[in-house]
Design an enzyme around this catalytic site. Structure first.
Site, PDB file in Angstrom:
ATOM      1  N   ASP A  32       0.867  -1.178   0.000  1.00 19.34           N
ATOM      2  CA  ASP A  32       0.000   0.000   0.000  1.00 19.34           C
ATOM      3  C   ASP A  32       0.907   1.232   0.000  1.00 19.34           C
ATOM      4  O   ASP A  32       1.735   1.399   0.899  1.00 19.34           O
ATOM      5  CB  ASP A  32      -0.897  -0.025   1.250  1.00 19.34           C
ATOM      6  CG  ASP A  32      -1.947   1.084   1.201  1.00 19.34           C
ATOM      7  OD1 ASP A  32      -1.629   2.189   0.711  1.00 19.34           O
ATOM      8  OD2 ASP A  32      -3.077   0.837   1.651  1.00 19.34           O
ATOM      9  N   TYR A 120      -7.945  16.479  -8.082  1.00 19.67           N
ATOM     10  CA  TYR A 120      -6.974  15.482  -8.544  1.00 19.67           C
ATOM     11  C   TYR A 120      -5.643  16.161  -8.915  1.00 19.67           C
ATOM     12  O   TYR A 120      -4.574  15.742  -8.471  1.00 19.67           O
ATOM     13  CB  TYR A 120      -7.556  14.748  -9.760  1.00 19.67           C
ATOM     14  CG  TYR A 120      -6.589  13.851 -10.496  1.00 19.67           C
ATOM     15  CD1 TYR A 120      -6.195  12.625  -9.968  1.00 19.67           C
ATOM     16  CD2 TYR A 120      -6.088  14.221 -11.743  1.00 19.67           C
ATOM     17  CE1 TYR A 120      -5.309  11.800 -10.657  1.00 19.67           C
ATOM     18  CE2 TYR A 120      -5.215  13.407 -12.444  1.00 19.67           C
ATOM     19  CZ  TYR A 120      -4.832  12.196 -11.900  1.00 19.67           C
ATOM     20  OH  TYR A 120      -3.952  11.375 -12.585  1.00 19.67           O
TER      21      TYR A 120
HETATM   22  N1  LIG Z   1      -4.976   7.386 -16.835  1.00 14.95           N
HETATM   23  C1  LIG Z   1      -4.627   8.596 -17.278  1.00 14.95           C
HETATM   24  O1  LIG Z   1      -5.197   9.127 -18.242  1.00 14.95           O
HETATM   25  C2  LIG Z   1      -3.488   9.337 -16.625  1.00 14.95           C
HETATM   26  C3  LIG Z   1      -3.133  10.610 -17.103  1.00 14.95           C
HETATM   27  C4  LIG Z   1      -2.081  11.295 -16.493  1.00 14.95           C
HETATM   28  C5  LIG Z   1      -1.394  10.705 -15.439  1.00 14.95           C
HETATM   29  N2  LIG Z   1      -1.761   9.472 -14.995  1.00 14.95           N
HETATM   30  C6  LIG Z   1      -1.015   8.888 -13.872  1.00 14.95           C
HETATM   31  O2  LIG Z   1      -0.461   7.667 -14.315  1.00 14.95           O
HETATM   32  C7  LIG Z   1      -0.321   6.758 -13.204  1.00 14.95           C
HETATM   33  C8  LIG Z   1      -0.916   5.407 -13.567  1.00 14.95           C
HETATM   34  O3  LIG Z   1      -2.304   5.564 -13.821  1.00 14.95           O
HETATM   35  P1  LIG Z   1      -3.192   4.404 -14.457  1.00 14.95           P
HETATM   36  O4  LIG Z   1      -3.864   4.959 -15.632  1.00 14.95           O
HETATM   37  O5  LIG Z   1      -2.389   3.149 -14.596  1.00 14.95           O
HETATM   38  O6  LIG Z   1      -4.271   4.237 -13.292  1.00 14.95           O
HETATM   39  P2  LIG Z   1      -5.055   2.944 -12.752  1.00 14.95           P
HETATM   40  O7  LIG Z   1      -5.276   1.974 -13.845  1.00 14.95           O
HETATM   41  O8  LIG Z   1      -6.209   3.495 -12.002  1.00 14.95           O
HETATM   42  O9  LIG Z   1      -4.017   2.299 -11.742  1.00 14.95           O
HETATM   43  C9  LIG Z   1      -3.751   2.838 -10.474  1.00 14.95           C
HETATM   44  C10 LIG Z   1      -3.488   1.687  -9.537  1.00 14.95           C
HETATM   45  O10 LIG Z   1      -3.112   2.219  -8.263  1.00 14.95           O
HETATM   46  C11 LIG Z   1      -3.705   1.393  -7.275  1.00 14.95           C
HETATM   47  N3  LIG Z   1      -3.778   2.078  -5.986  1.00 14.95           N
HETATM   48  C12 LIG Z   1      -4.646   3.030  -5.581  1.00 14.95           C
HETATM   49  N4  LIG Z   1      -4.377   3.402  -4.334  1.00 14.95           N
HETATM   50  C13 LIG Z   1      -3.315   2.667  -3.927  1.00 14.95           C
HETATM   51  C14 LIG Z   1      -2.569   2.600  -2.731  1.00 14.95           C
HETATM   52  N5  LIG Z   1      -2.865   3.341  -1.661  1.00 14.95           N
HETATM   53  N6  LIG Z   1      -1.532   1.727  -2.655  1.00 14.95           N
HETATM   54  C15 LIG Z   1      -1.219   0.941  -3.721  1.00 14.95           C
HETATM   55  N7  LIG Z   1      -1.897   0.957  -4.869  1.00 14.95           N
HETATM   56  C16 LIG Z   1      -2.932   1.822  -4.979  1.00 14.95           C
HETATM   57  C17 LIG Z   1      -5.064   1.051  -7.846  1.00 14.95           C
HETATM   58  O11 LIG Z   1      -5.572  -0.069  -7.188  1.00 14.95           O
HETATM   59  P3  LIG Z   1      -7.178  -0.221  -6.991  1.00 14.95           P
HETATM   60  O12 LIG Z   1      -7.708  -0.533  -8.360  1.00 14.95           O
HETATM   61  O13 LIG Z   1      -7.277  -1.325  -6.009  1.00 14.95           O
HETATM   62  O14 LIG Z   1      -7.666   1.114  -6.482  1.00 14.95           O
HETATM   63  C18 LIG Z   1      -4.713   0.778  -9.310  1.00 14.95           C
HETATM   64  O15 LIG Z   1      -4.335  -0.573  -9.503  1.00 14.95           O
HETATM   65  C19 LIG Z   1      -0.999   7.474 -12.019  1.00 14.95           C
HETATM   66  O16 LIG Z   1      -0.010   8.122 -11.262  1.00 14.95           O
HETATM   67  C20 LIG Z   1      -1.886   8.524 -12.675  1.00 14.95           C
HETATM   68  O17 LIG Z   1      -2.110   9.623 -11.820  1.00 14.95           O
HETATM   69  C21 LIG Z   1      -2.785   8.770 -15.564  1.00 14.95           C
END
Ligand SMILES: NC(=O)c1ccc[n+]([C@@H]2O[C@H](COP(=O)([O-])OP(=O)(O)OC[C@H]3O[C@@H](n4cnc5c(N)ncnc54)[C@H](OP(=O)(O)O)[C@@H]3O)[C@@H](O)[C@H]2O)c1
Length: 279
Positions: A32, A120
């Protein structure tokens, strides 16, 4: 590797393993992000040379109503972890275009003033300084889509599959980013020892409406996509109107141009086995 079950986390794990790197792929149950002591101890036990943080609270609208969780997970935990990692192990952290207010007219450079308009964005910005102060790398990216996640492409493909009409905003401009390309960029940046903040996204800039049209075309379909304004689709978090990131710093550090998202889109549907007109 934190957030290993997320759409980017899966790709980073695959990319690093392809490079012959041993990876401890930790999902939320295994590590976590907010439990700094246990997570840092895991990195020590594993002898990690880097911790890739792909974990985040990514529900942009949810952050508006749960600022406390957003600040804890996105704002405070990454900096705490970066500072707690042992010498020789640094945090590679992912941030967002939403740290900018979207009022710009030319691509945002790393040093430009931030002014997040959403909870966010404020929460993600909260971690950046602490991570870089601790020697970590912050990579800002935008509009991420990968075959292992729920994202704009899967949402549009889903609507097409169900025969639902498509109405998509045409007054928000940004750069889609293919998660496997972003994973490669993160590994490349770590390999060259990049520090501070680096922008990475794919090219060229488009609107969500333009991106939706490209998705329809990639699937070989003829569906109509009605352009609408942001104001026609009220949401709790107001998305930036313009969030194009300047990738010049990445290109000089990595000594290559950023990829085009269109090739990522083709690869996305190939990997899902959804060739043209098979939705
Ligand atoms: N998606 C976009 O368009 C976008 C754009 C710009 C930047 N980003 C950044 O890119 C990164 C990756 O995003 P993504 O698209 O891969 O998002 P994602 O698919 O939502 O993955 C995020 C993961 O983090 C996990 N998580 C949440 N809280 C946690 C905690 N306290 N400890 C450990 N794990 C935790 C979630 O688990 P659960 O499912 O169990 O909650 C999920 O598996 C993030 O930093 C995001 O802010 C994303």
């Amino acid at each position: 590797m934190l957030g290993a079950a997320g759409q980017l986390g899966r790709e980073v794990t695959d990319e690093l393993r392809r490079r012959g790197t041993e990876v401890l792929a930790a999902d939320r149950r295994r590590a976590d992000l907010t439990d700094t002591g246990a997570t840092a101890a895991l990195a020590v036990r594993f002898g990690a040379a880097a911790v890739y943080n792909c974990a985040a609270y990514t529900d942009v609208d949810g952050c508006e109503s749960d600022m406390q969780q957003a600040m804890e997970v996105n704002g405070k935990a990454p900096g705490r972890l970066a500072a707690a990692l042992p010498a020789g192990c640094r945090l590679i952290h992912v941030s967002t275009d939403y740290v900018f207010d979207g009022g710009g007219r030319r691509p945002y450079r790393e040093e430009e003033a931030t002014a997040p308009a959403t909870a966010y964005g404020r929460s993600k910005l909260g971690a950046e300084q602490a991570v870089t102060d601790a020697g970590g790398l912050v990579v800002r990216t935008s509009w991420v889509f990968g075959p292992e996640g729920r994202n704009f492409v899967s949402a549009i493909a889903g609507r097409l599959g169900r025969g639902e009409p498509l109405r998509v905003v045409s007054d928000q401009v940004g750069c889609p980013t293919y998660a496997p390309y972003l994973a490669r960029a993160l590994a490349d940046l770590h390999a060259v020892g990049a520090a501070g903040i680096v922008h990475y996204c794919n090219s060229p800039a488009t609107s969500w409406h333009g991106f939706a049209l490209a998705i329809v075309a990639a699937l070989g379909l003829n569906a109509e996509v009605e352009p609408i304004a942001t104001a026609d689709l009220p949401r709790p978090a107001v998305r930036p109107a313009f969030s194009v990131l300047d990738t010049g710093r990445f290109e000089s550090l990595a000594n290559r141009r950023v990829e085009e998202w269109a090739s990522g889109l083709d690869d996305y549907f190939e990997r899902l086995g959804q060739g043209k007109a098979e939705v």
